[in-house]
Design an enzyme around this catalytic site. Structure first.
Site, PDB file in Angstrom:
ATOM      1  N   ARG A 199      -9.258 -12.585   1.979  1.00 54.52           N
ATOM      2  CA  ARG A 199     -10.064 -13.682   1.437  1.00 54.52           C
ATOM      3  C   ARG A 199      -9.291 -14.997   1.442  1.00 54.52           C
ATOM      4  O   ARG A 199      -9.896 -16.066   1.498  1.00 54.52           O
ATOM      5  CB  ARG A 199     -10.542 -13.319   0.029  1.00 54.52           C
ATOM      6  CG  ARG A 199      -9.433 -13.148  -0.992  1.00 54.52           C
ATOM      7  CD  ARG A 199      -9.900 -12.413  -2.231  1.00 54.52           C
ATOM      8  NE  ARG A 199     -10.156 -11.005  -1.944  1.00 54.52           N
ATOM      9  CZ  ARG A 199     -10.643 -10.136  -2.841  1.00 54.52           C
ATOM     10  NH1 ARG A 199     -10.924 -10.545  -4.063  1.00 54.52           N
ATOM     11  NH2 ARG A 199     -10.843  -8.881  -2.513  1.00 54.52           N
ATOM     12  N   LYS A 211       0.857  -1.184   0.000  1.00 57.57           N
ATOM     13  CA  LYS A 211       0.000   0.000   0.000  1.00 57.57           C
ATOM     14  C   LYS A 211       0.896   1.238   0.000  1.00 57.57           C
ATOM     15  O   LYS A 211       1.804   1.353   0.813  1.00 57.57           O
ATOM     16  CB  LYS A 211      -0.897   0.017   1.237  1.00 57.57           C
ATOM     17  CG  LYS A 211      -1.887  -1.139   1.294  1.00 57.57           C
ATOM     18  CD  LYS A 211      -2.687  -1.082   2.578  1.00 57.57           C
ATOM     19  CE  LYS A 211      -3.585  -2.293   2.735  1.00 57.57           C
ATOM     20  NZ  LYS A 211      -4.701  -2.282   1.782  1.00 57.57           N
TER      21      LYS A 211
END
Length: 492
Positions: free
Chosen positions: A347, A272
């Site tokens: 996920r 990020k």
């Protein structure tokens, strides 16, 4: 602070401050309130006129009463339109009253609000929830805490006598919400996979739950390649947390709550960048925090339901051991995943957690996760997304959320979009195209639940508040502990 229901008439109540609820566009004082205003020499009507009080939801006005009055201050709180009166209206009113009472340094407070749907227990509980959550302040990491003097000591819910059980129920739920808030608020150097496991052990010890902490080696034996792939780069060991509540008798249902538990998300090698909110990524375990908060509340409420709380806890970091973009992982159900983005790691951890949950033979599985920015783009910061393979389960969760005042919107499980997750060299990729990103994330998770009714809650928006909002102060909200507790209790 003691919250109690009393049957003392509002005309006879005495104390520091009396809070009165008024409806929008219907603020004429009649009946008991007209007599109270007369007793207080017109103070209430004067306050309405001087402040142009209109009764809009959560609006407030306050004034001091004469020194000879049995009530030192009057607080008005807006309830919105009378035809829209629901539990959340009195919950928000309770929050607004609590904040102004704290500001006004009230010690003894009386509250007179209407009973919703002829249900005094639910009304008392909602007011108590609003007050307790609005007054919670997380000051653990401040070296000096400002002392603002007098604190609220006693709250009388006027006309709601004999509701001690409902108030205690609300206090138990709020204890779970506050635990979730404090886990999410804490920085990543304070809350790690290790400390999340310790928190689960503490909940188990205090509430009589069973707890199992699977170490890395245990997860390897179970073939949890997706979860362990994310954990590879961290210097801290992963912890797979399995906390179980069982009722004394035969359970009416057997449920699983699975919470995403990334205690920090750097993005991995798809790191990020600046401006991406990396400094807030301590909250990426908001799903796991809510699962543990729900466990804490359930341990006190003791429903006739067996519940398994599952958190695959780790960090998503960068090192020489880090997962590479393009790597292929094998989950514990044998499915292979081409990792085309290491920043879609939640996920992957949930995949193995869902497989584990289904093997327990539960009647329904709900996972909750700060999963996608796409859901925030779609629904904003106040509404969570809901996907489900079972319409009955979806409706149960929506009813539970409505009672809690926590907002969800059911999203489509558009099977065609799974085409965007297809891989040439594995069973699937972990991310698809930008369009419909929250839907493809749900479709990815669906691959790890075979037959059990399942719902996925994307809570990326509501898990955090940048400023005071309803029952929440700035910071972690504890969303959606109250919804999950209501859902579990609906089976009892």
């Amino acid at each position: 602070m003691q919250i109690r229901g009393i049957n003392t008439p509002v005309l006879d109540w005495t104390g520091d401050a009396l809070a009165i609820g008024l409806f929008e566009s219907n603020i004429e004082l009649t009946g008991e309130l007209a007599h109270l205003d007369e007793k207080l020499a017109g103070t209430i009507q004067e306050l309405i006129a001087e402040t142009e009080f209109e009764g809009k939801s959560s609006s407030t006005a306050v004034t001091r009463v004469g020194s000879n009055s049995p009530v030192r201050k009057i607080i008005l709180v807006g309830l919105g339109k009378a035809e829209d009166l629901k539990l959340n209206a009195v919950r928000l009113a309770g929050a607004a009253i609590a904040r102004i009472a704290k500001k006004e340094k009230v010690k003894t407070l009386g509250i007179s609000l209407p009973v919703v749907d002829n249900d005094p227990a639910a009304t008392a509980g909602a007011i108590a929830e609003g007050m307790l959550l609005a007054l919670h302040q997380d000051t653990r990491f401040k070296s000096e805490v400002e002392d603002k003097g007098l604190k609220l000591e006693t709250v009388d819910l006027i006309g709601l006598g004999s509701q001690d059980e409902a108030i205690a129920h609300a206090e138990a739920i709020c204890a779970g919400v506050i635990l979730a808030r404090e886990l999410v608020n804490a920085p990543a150097n304070s809350v790690t996979a290790i400390t999340m496991a310790q928190t689960a052990e503490q909940i188990a010890a205090e509430g009589g739950l069973a707890v199992e902490i699977l170490e890395k080696e245990d997860c390897e034996k179970l073939g949890m390649g997706a979860f362990l792939g994310v954990a590879m780069a961290s210097d801290l060991p992963p912890k797979f947390i399995h906390l179980t509540y069982k009722p004394a008798g035969t359970p009416k249902r057997k449920l699983a709550i699975v919470g995403k538990s990334l205690t920090f998300d750097s993005g991995g090698l798809n790191i990020k960048g600046a401006g991406s909110g990396i400094e807030t990524m301590k909250m990426d375990m908001g799903g796991g925090a809510a699962a543990l908060g729900t466990a804490k509340a359930i341990a006190q409420l003791k429903p006739e339901v067996e519940i398994h709380f599952i958190c695959a806890a780790t960090e998503n970091m960068i090192s020489g051991h880090a997962l590479h973009p393009g790597d292929i992982l094998r989950a514990s159900n044998g499915k292979t995943i081409e990792v085309n983005n290491t920043d879609a790691e939640g996920r992957l951890t949930l995949a193995d957690a869902l497989v584990f949950a289904e093997k327990l033979g539960v009647d329904a599985i709900v996972d909750l996760a700060t999963l996608t920015g796409a859901c925030v783009v779609a629904l904003g910061n106040d509404i969570a997304g809901l996907w489900s393979t079972d319409e009955t389960l979806a409706n149960q969760l929506k009813e539970a959320s409505d009672k809690a005042g926590e907002k969800f919107w059911q999203m489509p499980m558009e099977e065609k979009y799974f085409e965007g997750l297809k891989s040439q060299i594995a069973d699937m990729k972990n991310t698809g195209p930008c369009a419909g990103g929250s839907i493809t994330a749900a479709l990815f998770l669906k691959q790890f639940v075979k037959e059990t009714p399942w719902a996925h809650l994307d809570i990326a928006g509501p898990v955090w508040a940048d400023k005071e909002n309803g029952v929440n102060n700035a910071g972690a909200t504890g969303f959606p502990v109250r919804t999950l507790v209501n859902w579990v209790l609906s089976y009892s």
